[in-house]
Design a protein around this motif. Structure first.
Motif, mmCIF file in Angstrom:
data_model
loop_
_atom_site.group_PDB
_atom_site.id
_atom_site.type_symbol
_atom_site.label_atom_id
_atom_site.label_comp_id
_atom_site.label_asym_id
_atom_site.label_seq_id
_atom_site.Cartn_x
_atom_site.Cartn_y
_atom_site.Cartn_z
ATOM 1 N N UNK A 1 34.480 43.978 41.815
ATOM 2 C CA UNK A 1 35.572 43.052 42.136
ATOM 3 C C UNK A 1 34.979 41.738 42.626
ATOM 4 N N UNK A 2 35.223 40.687 41.860
ATOM 5 C CA UNK A 2 34.732 39.357 42.235
ATOM 6 C C UNK A 2 35.774 38.334 41.782
ATOM 7 N N UNK A 3 36.701 37.997 42.612
ATOM 8 C CA UNK A 3 37.776 36.999 42.435
ATOM 9 C C UNK A 3 38.914 37.416 41.493
ATOM 10 N N UNK A 4 38.874 38.596 40.909
ATOM 11 C CA UNK A 4 39.998 39.024 40.074
ATOM 12 C C UNK A 4 41.198 39.401 40.939
ATOM 13 N N UNK A 5 40.955 40.199 41.956
ATOM 14 C CA UNK A 5 42.019 40.674 42.839
ATOM 15 C C UNK A 5 42.783 39.502 43.462
ATOM 16 N N UNK A 6 42.072 38.479 43.921
ATOM 17 C CA UNK A 6 42.733 37.346 44.581
ATOM 18 C C UNK A 6 43.484 36.462 43.589
ATOM 19 N N UNK A 7 43.225 36.644 42.294
ATOM 20 C CA UNK A 7 43.951 35.882 41.273
ATOM 21 C C UNK A 7 45.279 36.556 40.910
ATOM 22 N N UNK B 1 33.009 45.271 45.879
ATOM 23 C CA UNK B 1 33.121 43.835 45.710
ATOM 24 C C UNK B 1 33.509 43.082 46.948
ATOM 25 N N UNK B 2 34.225 41.991 46.709
ATOM 26 C CA UNK B 2 34.589 41.056 47.761
ATOM 27 C C UNK B 2 36.085 40.789 47.748
ATOM 28 N N UNK B 3 36.657 40.738 48.936
ATOM 29 C CA UNK B 3 38.039 40.302 49.140
ATOM 30 C C UNK B 3 38.017 39.115 50.095
ATOM 31 N N UNK B 4 38.986 38.228 49.930
ATOM 32 C CA UNK B 4 39.142 37.162 50.918
ATOM 33 C C UNK B 4 39.724 37.758 52.197
ATOM 34 N N UNK C 1 49.080 30.628 45.692
ATOM 35 C CA UNK C 1 47.921 30.846 44.831
ATOM 36 C C UNK C 1 48.216 30.769 43.358
ATOM 37 N N UNK C 2 47.242 31.119 42.575
ATOM 38 C CA UNK C 2 45.992 31.712 43.008
ATOM 39 C C UNK C 2 45.028 30.677 43.587
ATOM 40 N N UNK C 3 44.111 31.099 44.448
ATOM 41 C CA UNK C 3 43.914 32.462 44.935
ATOM 42 C C UNK C 3 44.952 32.851 45.980
ATOM 43 N N UNK C 4 45.154 34.156 46.074
ATOM 44 C CA UNK C 4 46.027 34.726 47.092
ATOM 45 C C UNK C 4 45.145 35.417 48.124
ATOM 46 N N UNK C 5 45.425 35.196 49.378
ATOM 47 C CA UNK C 5 44.594 35.754 50.446
ATOM 48 C C UNK C 5 45.066 37.110 50.912
ATOM 49 N N UNK C 6 44.490 37.541 52.007
ATOM 50 C CA UNK C 6 44.831 38.823 52.599
ATOM 51 C C UNK C 6 43.937 39.090 53.791
#
Length: 191
Positions: free
Chosen positions: A104-110, A135-138, A146-151
């Motif tokens: 996971x690299x920037x897909x989830x936040x999109x 991976x990474x989450x914000x 967004x995007x990006x969408x945070x959390x």
């Protein structure tokens, strides 16, 4: 977001998420992997620097998928010996193949937050037994929509805890400078 939306972002070079290199936290994790035969997926791969790095390290079964065709074409030119059958131009949610590892690299936040539960279920479905989502989450909210969408950490724990064993979900110590203090590194193992 539609494929046209993402194609326009690439056409207008509006790709602020693109690091132009492999993400340092993911590179560090990749460097710990010894099984070069793992089936690995990178969804919403964009320019797929992680896939290029994995490929150059000898990983044999790396697959990339994106809704936008432009970055896949550019990736294919940049890494001409990457297997063409592992470059998938389709919607991640239509994938059915099984994997050992999903990055996971920037897909989830999109993805719009309404799609996040579907994402959690679909990644779980795509993983083999004991497979991992890494991976990474914000770890922040954004001022604009967004995007990006945070959390945040609590939200992610609640979203994934029924499907995954949360092995790691912590502040990322090796983020790129603009993202320092706003990323979480995680390892979730499929239950």
């Amino acid at each position: 977001m539609t494929s046209n939306f993402w194609e326009q972002r690439y056409a207008n070079n509006n790709t602020g998420w693109d690091l132009n290199t492999v993400s340092p936290p993911l590179k560090h994790y990749i460097d710990t992997l010894t099984n070069k035969s793992l089936f690995i997926l990178i969804p919403g791969c964009g320019n797929a620097y992680e896939a290029e790095y994995l490929h150059n390290q000898g990983f044999e079964n790396v697959f990339i998928v994106d809704l936008a065709e432009h970055p896949l074409i550019e990736f294919s030119k940049r890494v001409p010996d990457f297997p063409k059958s592992h470059i998938l131009h389709l919607d991640f949610f239509n994938l059915t193949q099984k994997f050992d590892l999903i990055f996971e690299q920037t897909f989830f936040c999109a993805l719009h937050p309404e799609q996040r539960l579907n994402y959690a279920h679909h990644t779980s479905k795509l993983l083999n037994s004991n497979g991992c989502l890494v991976g990474l989450f914000f770890n922040k909210e954004f001022d604009k929509s967004g995007p990006p969408f945070g959390g945040n950490k609590k939200e992610y724990k609640n979203l994934f805890k029924n499907l995954f064993k949360i092995k790691k979900l912590e502040n990322c110590y090796n983020s790129i400078k603009p993202r320092q203090g706003s990323e979480l590194f995680f390892i979730f193992e499929k239950k």
